[in-house]
Motif scaffolding. Sequence first.
Motif, short mmCIF file in Angstrom:
data_model
loop_
_atom_site.label_atom_id
_atom_site.label_comp_id
_atom_site.label_asym_id
_atom_site.label_seq_id
_atom_site.Cartn_x
_atom_site.Cartn_y
_atom_site.Cartn_z
N ILE A 62 65.32 84.02 59.29
CA ILE A 62 65.09 83.48 58.02
C ILE A 62 64.00 84.30 57.57
CG2 ILE A 62 64.46 81.78 56.45
CD1 ILE A 62 65.77 79.90 58.31
N ASN A 63 63.89 85.04 56.74
CA ASN A 63 62.92 86.00 56.09
C ASN A 63 62.84 85.83 54.52
OD1 ASN A 63 61.53 87.27 58.26
ND2 ASN A 63 62.76 88.92 58.28
N VAL A 64 61.80 85.40 54.10
CA VAL A 64 61.55 85.20 52.80
C VAL A 64 60.60 85.90 52.24
CG1 VAL A 64 61.14 83.48 50.97
CG2 VAL A 64 62.37 82.61 53.08
N SER A 65 60.90 86.88 51.15
CA SER A 65 59.92 87.71 50.59
C SER A 65 58.85 86.95 49.71
CB SER A 65 60.52 88.75 49.74
OG SER A 65 60.86 88.26 48.43
N ARG A 66 57.84 87.69 49.58
CA ARG A 66 56.60 86.85 48.74
C ARG A 66 57.37 86.67 47.38
NH1 ARG A 66 51.89 91.27 48.66
NH2 ARG A 66 52.72 91.97 50.47
N SER A 121 64.22 83.12 63.61
CA SER A 121 63.39 84.19 62.78
C SER A 121 64.23 85.23 62.22
CB SER A 121 63.05 85.11 64.25
OG SER A 121 64.23 85.24 65.00
N GLN A 168 54.75 79.12 53.53
CA GLN A 168 56.15 79.31 54.59
C GLN A 168 56.20 77.97 55.25
OE1 GLN A 168 55.60 83.09 56.38
NE2 GLN A 168 57.14 83.94 54.97
N GLU A 197 51.20 82.39 55.08
CA GLU A 197 51.70 81.93 56.01
C GLU A 197 51.68 80.28 55.73
OE1 GLU A 197 48.85 82.88 59.13
OE2 GLU A 197 49.48 84.79 59.50
#
Length: 116
Positions: free
Chosen positions: A15-19, A13, A115, A112
């Motif tokens: 790992i956050n990739v922006s749009r 969790s 990703q 979603e």
Amino acid sequence: MDYLVTNVVATNSMINVSRQEMLVWVNSSLGLNYKKVECLCSGVAYCRFMDILFPGCLSQKRIYLCVTTGTCLEYHHFQNFKLLQQCFDQLNIDKDVPVEKIIRGKFKDNFEFVQW
């Protein structure tokens, strides 16, 4: 063509990739110029990725490109995702593609799926 395909799921969790980062990656990898994540609803990018990763799993000629046809109908999107699902099935990739949701062009559904 026999490929050993393993489903990979990112469970970290942290790992956050922006749009924006996702779009830059898709555009630079495929030489595209998508402005919004919602543009992925055509299925073109996913088909092109599969062709790069697994050459011959689908025919590039069968992908409906909105740019070349001048019109892009939901039917064309559906056909592209049908090609993608056939490629997944051929490679034994256990992923159900939520086509009805994705082709509506809503941000959440497309973000979603990209990703995954």
